[in-house]
Design an enzyme around this catalytic site. Structure first.
Site, short mmCIF file in Angstrom:
data_model
loop_
_atom_site.label_atom_id
_atom_site.label_comp_id
_atom_site.label_asym_id
_atom_site.label_seq_id
_atom_site.Cartn_x
_atom_site.Cartn_y
_atom_site.Cartn_z
CE LYS A 82 -3.85 -2.34 2.12
NZ LYS A 82 -5.25 -2.31 2.17
CD GLU A 105 -5.28 5.47 4.43
OE1 GLU A 105 -4.46 5.42 3.49
OE2 GLU A 105 -6.41 4.96 4.33
CG HIS A 154 -12.66 -2.50 8.09
ND1 HIS A 154 -13.23 -1.25 8.01
CD2 HIS A 154 -11.96 -2.52 9.25
CE1 HIS A 154 -12.89 -0.56 9.07
NE2 HIS A 154 -12.14 -1.30 9.84
NE ARG A 172 -8.36 -10.07 -4.76
CZ ARG A 172 -9.50 -9.53 -4.38
NH1 ARG A 172 -10.60 -9.68 -5.10
NH2 ARG A 172 -9.59 -8.83 -3.27
P1 ADP Z 1 -8.11 -4.21 2.92
O1 ADP Z 1 -6.97 -4.24 1.94
O2 ADP Z 1 -7.80 -4.83 4.22
O3 ADP Z 1 -9.41 -4.64 2.31
P2 ADP Z 1 -8.73 -1.43 2.45
O4 ADP Z 1 -7.66 -0.41 2.45
O5 ADP Z 1 -9.26 -1.91 1.13
O6 ADP Z 1 -8.26 -2.67 3.30
O7 ADP Z 1 -9.96 -0.93 3.33
C1 ADP Z 1 -11.08 -1.73 3.62
C2 ADP Z 1 -12.17 -0.87 4.22
O8 ADP Z 1 -11.69 -0.17 5.38
C3 ADP Z 1 -12.72 0.23 3.31
O9 ADP Z 1 -13.69 -0.24 2.42
C4 ADP Z 1 -13.26 1.21 4.33
O10 ADP Z 1 -14.50 0.78 4.83
C5 ADP Z 1 -12.24 1.14 5.47
N1 ADP Z 1 -11.18 2.15 5.33
C6 ADP Z 1 -9.97 1.98 4.75
N2 ADP Z 1 -9.25 3.13 4.78
C7 ADP Z 1 -10.02 4.06 5.38
C8 ADP Z 1 -9.85 5.46 5.72
N3 ADP Z 1 -8.72 6.12 5.45
N4 ADP Z 1 -10.87 6.08 6.35
C9 ADP Z 1 -12.01 5.43 6.65
N5 ADP Z 1 -12.23 4.13 6.37
C10 ADP Z 1 -11.26 3.44 5.74
#
Ligand code: ADP
Length: 490
Positions: free
Chosen positions: A118, A202, A237, A294
């Protein structure tokens, strides 16, 4: 790149079946692999050939790259489709396939590697004009550094693992006094889940929506996006209900996000089907979150609204052919919704409830598609993700897709395990869903929907009816089941 004739599907469950269906339509030979827990699973019976790859735990079977490659050589497979999860986002596996002259149906190892980190992905995006959530440019090296960064960004912040995935390695931090503890928690979770404890910080966006764009690219530099999906309804999540298109979208935002998604794909030299995930805040600013390199679980709703078969597109690209579609030739037709049916008890906070499913009768009808791994009763194994099926519906508009989903969920009959059926139905019938008021906190903000249960009568009565011995015996055999008999020796 030569034509692919024989495709090994390095996966299980509904996605293995879904990939095989397209392979069969395209006249390709399908090779299944299976763990001991999946000996009689539907994907094993449906494939032209099937090979055992080890004990039930995924680490000993579906994640055993060496064993899977051995099977590929033995079966004469010239390509491997990894599906989602398992080996699908392991750059080293894509590399191994390449070294052994087997086509990996997915992007290059380099694209997977950069998007799997990331921190590296955020940097790459910033360099290509794709907005990212404000945060630290690198992994944090000390608590003092984290403290300064969090103050500059402003609380609440999110401590996030560079290698994170599936909602793991992420901690929301509301105040400075929690910072040290929550960073350690995220770090140790990431270290044990991914073997990489690097954490960055972040901004935590309040009440965002999760909107992602499907992209398709070939190896000749052509790329298109297939519009967006909204995946804001999540527990832990993790997505549970999705729709396409997103209801907050305007043509201007769609254009801007679609272009950003294409820039993201181009930046990592992407080829194949991929998904660029964004968070959208209440002012409709959007921020890149990650790219999944993917096929996505929720891809059927994009297939509904575009009329394309994404697996066929993936195979086409893997064979080195050019995309046969151009951006202006793709339009959104109607609206599609997906409800994921998991063996989970929503009323108890979505705890998994695997076990023997004594009845499984999926809905049918106009505008209804069910991607499931069951042709009748069967075991939902404890070893894997407890998803039973994905129900998707299509309608001329969102209201019709929703009405169809309500009808389909009411028609669905499952007995023996608790499922997310009642939860999904409660959401579909809620004002919040119907008025499109969605955020990633939807599940938490509407706790009453978790408690709503249907009157037990119909489910119980149907279970009793269909579990009678004679009815069980009259369950239709899945196609290809005769061939299963000859394969038992493996
Ligand atoms: P993973 O790779 O574990 O799936 P992601 O970065 O895709 O993680 O995030 C999954 C979920 O977490 C998002 O869909 C959202 O609901 C929440 N999320 C991620 N980053 C943030 C953020 N900066 N602020 C608020 N919610 C977040």
């Amino acid at each position: 790149m030569p034509k692919i004739n024989n495709i090994l599907i390095a996966n299980r469950g509904e996605i293995a079946l879904r990939i095989m269906r397209t392979c069969k339509e395209l006249g390709r030979v399908t090779v299944a692999v299976f763990s001991e827990a999946d000996r009689s699973a539907a994907h094993v019976r449906y494939a032209d050939q099937a090979y055992p790859i080890g004990p039930a735990p995924a680490a000993d079977s579906y994640l055993n790259a060496e064993r899977i490659l051995q099977v590929a050589r033995k079966s004469g497979a010239d390509a491997i489709h990894p599906g989602y999860g398992f080996l699908s986002e392991q750059a080293s596996f894509a590399e191994l396939c390449h070294q052994q002259g087997i086509t990996f149906i997915g992007p290059s190892a380099d694209s997977i590697r950069i998007m799997g980190d990331k921190i590296a992905a955020r940097k790459l995006m910033q360099g290509h004009g794709v907005p990212v959530v404000p945060g630290t440019p690198d992994a944090i090296g000390s608590l003092a550094e984290a403290r300064d960064a969090a103050r500059a960004i402003g609380y609440p912040v999110l401590a996030k693992a560079a290698a994170g995935g599936g909602g793991k390695g992420m901690r929301k931090v509301d105040t400075e006094k929690d910072l040290s503890q929550f960073i350690s928690l995220a770090q140790s979770e990431a270290q044990s889940a991914f073997g990489d404890g690097r954490i960055f910080i972040e901004k935590y966006l309040e009440e965002p929506r999760h909107i992602e764009f499907q992209v398709l690219a070939d190896v000749h530099g052509h790329q298109v996006h297939l519009f967006e999906r909204e995946c804001s309804i999540q527990r832990r999540h993790q997505k549970i209900i999705e729709e396409a298109p997103a209801c907050l979208m305007t043509p201007e935002i769609r254009e801007a996000m679609g272009q950003a998604a294409l820039r993201a794909a181009a930046a990592c030299g992407y080829a194949g089907a991929g998904t660029v995930e964004f968070l959208v805040d209440r002012h409709r600013n959007f921020y890149f979150m990650e790219m999944n390199t993917r096929l996505q679980v929720e891809h059927p709703i994009t297939e509904w609204i575009t009329g394309l078969d994404l697996v066929a597109q993936q195979i086409r690209v893997a064979e080195g052919q050019s995309l046969a579609i151009v951006q202006d030739g793709i339009s959104i037709r109607g609206h599609a919704v997906e409800c994921r049916i998991y063996a989970e008890d929503a009323a108890s906070g979505f705890v998994p409830d695997p076990g023997y499913m004594s009845l499984h009768l999926p809905p049918v009808g106009v505008g209804v598609r069910v991607d499931s791994a069951y042709w009748g009763p069967g075991e939902v194994p404890i070893h894997y993700d407890p998803m039973i099926a994905k129900v998707t519906t299509w309608g001329q508009d969102r209201a019709q897709a929703t009405r169809r989903m309500i009808r389909a969920l009411k028609d669905y009959r499952i007995a023996g395990v608790k499922t997310t059926l009642p939860y999904c139905l409660a959401v579909m019938e809620s004002d919040a869903w119907q008025s499109g008021q969605l955020t990633t906190h939807f599940v938490r903000d509407h706790p009453n929907l978790m408690q709503l249960q249907r009157p037990a009568r119909s489910a119980a009565a149907m279970a009793a009816l269909y579990s009678r011995k004679d009815n069980v015996r009259s369950q239709p055999e899945p196609p290809g089941s005769d061939r299963w008999l000859t394969r038992r020796q493996y």
